[in-house]
Design an enzyme around this catalytic site. Structure first.
Site, short mmCIF file in Angstrom:
data_model
loop_
_atom_site.label_atom_id
_atom_site.label_comp_id
_atom_site.label_asym_id
_atom_site.label_seq_id
_atom_site.Cartn_x
_atom_site.Cartn_y
_atom_site.Cartn_z
N ALA A 63 45.79 -6.31 -13.28
CA ALA A 63 46.25 -5.77 -12.10
C ALA A 63 48.06 -5.63 -12.10
O ALA A 63 48.57 -6.09 -12.98
CB ALA A 63 46.16 -6.87 -10.74
N GLY A 102 42.51 -7.71 -14.08
CA GLY A 102 41.64 -6.50 -13.77
C GLY A 102 40.94 -5.49 -14.76
O GLY A 102 40.21 -4.69 -14.44
N GLU A 105 37.79 -6.69 -15.81
CA GLU A 105 37.08 -6.61 -14.49
C GLU A 105 36.64 -5.07 -14.21
O GLU A 105 35.36 -4.80 -14.15
CB GLU A 105 37.75 -7.01 -13.46
CG GLU A 105 37.75 -8.47 -13.15
CD GLU A 105 38.56 -9.01 -11.92
OE1 GLU A 105 39.70 -8.59 -11.65
OE2 GLU A 105 38.18 -9.82 -11.29
N GLU A 125 44.10 -14.74 -14.97
CA GLU A 125 44.74 -15.01 -13.63
C GLU A 125 45.15 -16.44 -13.08
O GLU A 125 46.22 -16.67 -12.46
CB GLU A 125 43.70 -14.44 -12.56
CG GLU A 125 43.63 -12.78 -12.50
CD GLU A 125 42.47 -12.48 -13.23
OE1 GLU A 125 42.11 -13.16 -14.39
OE2 GLU A 125 42.07 -11.15 -13.15
#
Ligand code: CAA
Ligand code: NAI
Length: 697
Positions: A63, A102, A105, A125
């Site tokens: 992210a 992310g 992911e 994270e």
């Protein structure tokens, strides 16, 4: 703005190429680009499969961390991963470089994953104070099993491609251009009529003893809550249907997003990088750096030599005599043996380092060709002057002349040479080949390219380099002296050293101040107190009970007795009963009636003393920015990373509250608790320390 996701069709395959340098972070524009490109592929009847690939050096590093704490912007990442997974087309991720957070992911939202042999994946994270919030805690255990997923998510470690394949995260490893590799894999899958394979539809992972795991991870986190919270999210994957698990993940993610720890850890992430980015060095080229001379091969010189050798530099080390030279070589070889044992270097490399790259000599003449010389001799101005005069006479023009002094005046050291513009402080921390911090101490006449060379050396050695000005103790040791004094005062007034150590380790410090004193050697503080005694302010309160222990020859760990008593072969020590008696005697002598301290008060006084001195250090320009202090404490003094540093801690408390506490403490001891003018100014203006960081960018 150019498209963040390029779209192209090759035969039956749509290629979605993410182009967001440097590391393809999933900013809003990237998320939107991926979503739009998926729509486009699905609308094209000629397209049967999609390949997602990253441009540049990585697939996706996660992210976009700069968006954290700001209002969310559509499309959000969990929805994007689900949208990719639900596509009627076959979707393949072709991964190279890193696929983190992310990024992994998104890959887990794809139906198949192929990676380069050098690729690394991970869900880091927890290091940012959060947990994987886009299905990572639900999808990873479905492909890798609960135990593997808990390990990967709670440690946040980077997993190499071959291990990731064994765990079931990656389906195939293939070397080549990532786009070509992705297309070839998609073609193979189409020709085999391979089905779409949504991870969310795979069976839920097995259960493990979740409470035991939660407790173990919480304990290991030393107060950091994100890893343990992540265990609960993976538990949901095992116990709830996928959609319910996703909701639980989101709830826990949002809880963590709201914490001070998240703010502290993200502050640390960005400022660990910003700290070496000095506006004054823009466009300044460092000097050439290939060989390093080190003068003095004691604890520090040997550590610095080890770090330099491991970084690929040639090292020439000077000692005073053959015996000292042999001892210095022994120390360096011992350090390198450690690296060999831990698998950091091969036997062949070890042999090359000690025979080819390292020269140990007793003649200064051996330094005539080095690019940079670092002095690490005894902490005595007369000895430093003698050494710098010799360096001046020996080293080639343009050689950087550095001192590793802890406290001495670098201007005065520079004055011993005819070239003060080449002189700088490079203050390493013990053990120098392990500790990450390097204070780059800039003296009045230091040339900008010499400063740049100090930072370049720090980078080569893998250090976090912080710019500091000249004063007694520079940034770190100057602040340390003050918060240590606050701890000493609390002991005089009734808190035990053990309660203080416990309160501060519970706050998150790696060790308490009294355990640290035992480790460093009580003789150091004793010598400093004696040195400073003649110039002491009459109102300064200095305890003397510990000097009595030193007078008996007890200096902490190295002699087996200090604040704690140490038994050979056992880790840590037990409280030394003599200490309580010595403290009680001093209290009687001074007429002090000891009082109770809560752990909270201990932490608050200690932190306020640290912040107040740090504000003086920034106010006087010794540190240019509050972030420089934060990184100094984080990387050199065991400050808990999840608070971001003392200045970030103060910002989180609110500066008016910190100032009010200091003013309150000043009612008992006005001399020690003089509020920093910068702190008062920021409170008056309603600003924070972080505002000053931003102003400097
Ligand atoms: N978001 C925004 N910027 C990022 C970023 C990210 N995820 N990752 C790296 N950057 C920036 C860095 O700040 C740096 O910027 P400057 O050049 O301006 O200083 C630049 O990219 C290059 O980074 P590094 O200097 O660190 O380069 P490197 O090659 O040494 O390391 C890396 C690259 C391994 C990707 C490292 O940057 C890293 O570990 N990044 C963080 C990865 C991460 O934690 N990802 C998870 C994000 S959270 C998430 O994804 C949450 C979720 O599930 C919703
Ligand atoms: P040390 O006593 O372990 O080593 C000093 C070495 O210098 C000895 O081996 C000695 O033989 C050698 N030496 C003395 N005079 C010399 C000369 N004229 N030429 C060549 N070699 C000479 O000391 P340590 O702990 O390594 O400290 C060195 C310097 O580093 C000091 O300035 C100290 O303040 C600083 N420092 C120490 C830290 C620590 O934790 N020990 C941390 C950071 C800095």
């Amino acid at each position: 703005m150019p498209d963040k996701v390029a779209y192209a069709v090759h035969d039956m395959i749509a290629v979605l190429r993410i182009q967001n340098p440097p590391v393809n972070a999933l900013s809003q524009a990237v998320r939107q680009g991926l979503s739009d490109a998926m729509d486009r592929a699905e609308a094209d009847d000629a397209v049967h499969a999609v390949v997602i690939v990253g441009d540049g050096r990585a697939f996706i590093a996660g992210a976009d961390i700069t968006e954290f704490g700001k209002p969310p912007m559509e499309p959000n990442l969990p929805d994007l991963c689900t949208r990719i997974e639900q596509s009627p087309l076959l979707v393949v991720a072709s991964m190279h470089g890193v696929s983190l957070g992310g990024g992994l992911e998104v890959a887990l939202g794809c139906h198949y994953r192929v990676a380069q042999p050098s690729a690394r994946v991970g869900l880091p994270e927890v290091h940012l104070g959060i947990l994987p919030g886009a299905g990572g805690t639900q999808r990873l255990p479905r492909v890798a099993g609960a135990a593997n997923a808990v390990d990967a998510i709670t440690t946040g470690r980077h997993i190499k491609a071959d291990e990731a394949q064994k765990m079931g995260i990656i389906d195939r490893i293939e070397e080549g251009d990532p786009q070509e590799v992705g297309i070839a894999y998609a073609m193979d899958l189409l020709s085999e009529n391979a089905p779409r394979r949504p991870v969310s539809e795979m069976p839920a992972p097995e259960g493990i003893d979740w409470d035991a795991k939660y407790d173990a991870v919480l304990k290991k986190g030393r107060g950091q809550i994100s890893p343990a919270t992540a265990v609960r999210a993976v538990q949901a994957a095992s116990e709830l249907p996928f959609d319910e698990g996703m909701k639980r993940e989101r709830e826990l993610f949002m809880e963590l997003m709201d914490t001070d720890q998240r703010k502290g850890l993200i502050h640390a992430f960005f400022n660990e990088r910003a700290v070496s980015n000095l506006p004054e060095l823009k466009g300044v080229e460092p000097r050439h750096l290939q060989s390093v001379g080190i003068i003095g091969g004691g604890t520090m010189g040997a550590g610095i030599a080890t770090a330099a050798l491991l970084a690929g530099l040639e090292v020439v080390l000077i000692e005073t005599g053959e015996e000292q030279a042999t001892a210095a070589r022994g120390r360096i070889e011992g350090n390198l043996q450690g690296a060999l044992k831990r698998g950091k270097i091969s036997q062949q490399k070890f042999d090359a380092l000690i025979t080819v790259a390292l020269t140990v000599s007793v003649k200064y003449d051996s330094l005539k060709d080095v690019d940079l010389a670092i002095e690490a001799v005894f902490e005595d101005m007369a000895v430093k002057h003698e050494v710098f005069a010799k360096l001046d006479a020996t080293c080639k023009p343009g050689c950087v002349l550095a001192t590793n002094t802890s406290y001495l005046d670098v201007n005065e050291i520079a004055a011993a040479t005819s070239r003060p513009e080449d002189v700088i402080g490079l203050h390493f921390f013990s053990p120098a080949h392990v500790m990450k911090l390097l204070e780059v101490v800039v003296a009045d006449k230091t040339a900008p390219d010499v400063v740049a060379t100090g930072f370049a050396l720090g980078k080569m050695l893998g250090k976090v380099s912080v710019r500091a000005g000249v004063c007694d103790g520079f940034i770190g040791n100057r602040i340390l002296a003050v918060y240590r004094t606050a701890a000493d005062h609390m002991v005089l007034d009734g808190a035990s050293p053990y309660q203080i150590d416990r309160a501060l380790t519970n706050f998150g410090f790696a060790m308490g101040p009294f355990a640290v004193a035992d480790l460093a050697g009580l003789d150091i503080g004793w010598a400093t107190r004696k040195r400073k005694a003649p110039h002491r302010h009459p109102e300064e309160r200095v305890p003397t009970y510990i000097d009595k222990l030193c007078e008996q020859g007890h200096f902490g760990q190295k002699t087996g007795e200090g604040y704690y008593v140490y038994t050979e072969g056992q880790r840590g020590g037990k409280p030394n009963p003599k200490i309580a008696e010595l403290i009680a005697a001093e209290q009687r002598e001074r007429g002090i009636s000891p009082r109770e301290f809560s752990d909270e008060e201990i932490v608050h006084r200690y932190m306020c003393a640290m912040v107040n001195e740090a504000a003086k250090v920034v106010g006087e320009g010794i540190a240019r920015r509050p972030l420089d202090v934060d990184m100094t404490l984080l990387f050199g003094y065991g400050f808990p990373r999840y608070w971001g540093g003392p200045m970030k801690w103060a910002d989180i408390q609110g500066l008016p509250k910190v100032l009010a506490a200091i003013e309150g403490y000043a009612e008992e001891d006005a001399w020690f608790w003089q509020p920093a003018p910068l702190l008062q100014k920021l409170v008056d203006e309603g600003r924070s320390f972080d505002d000053l960081n931003k102003a400097e960018r």
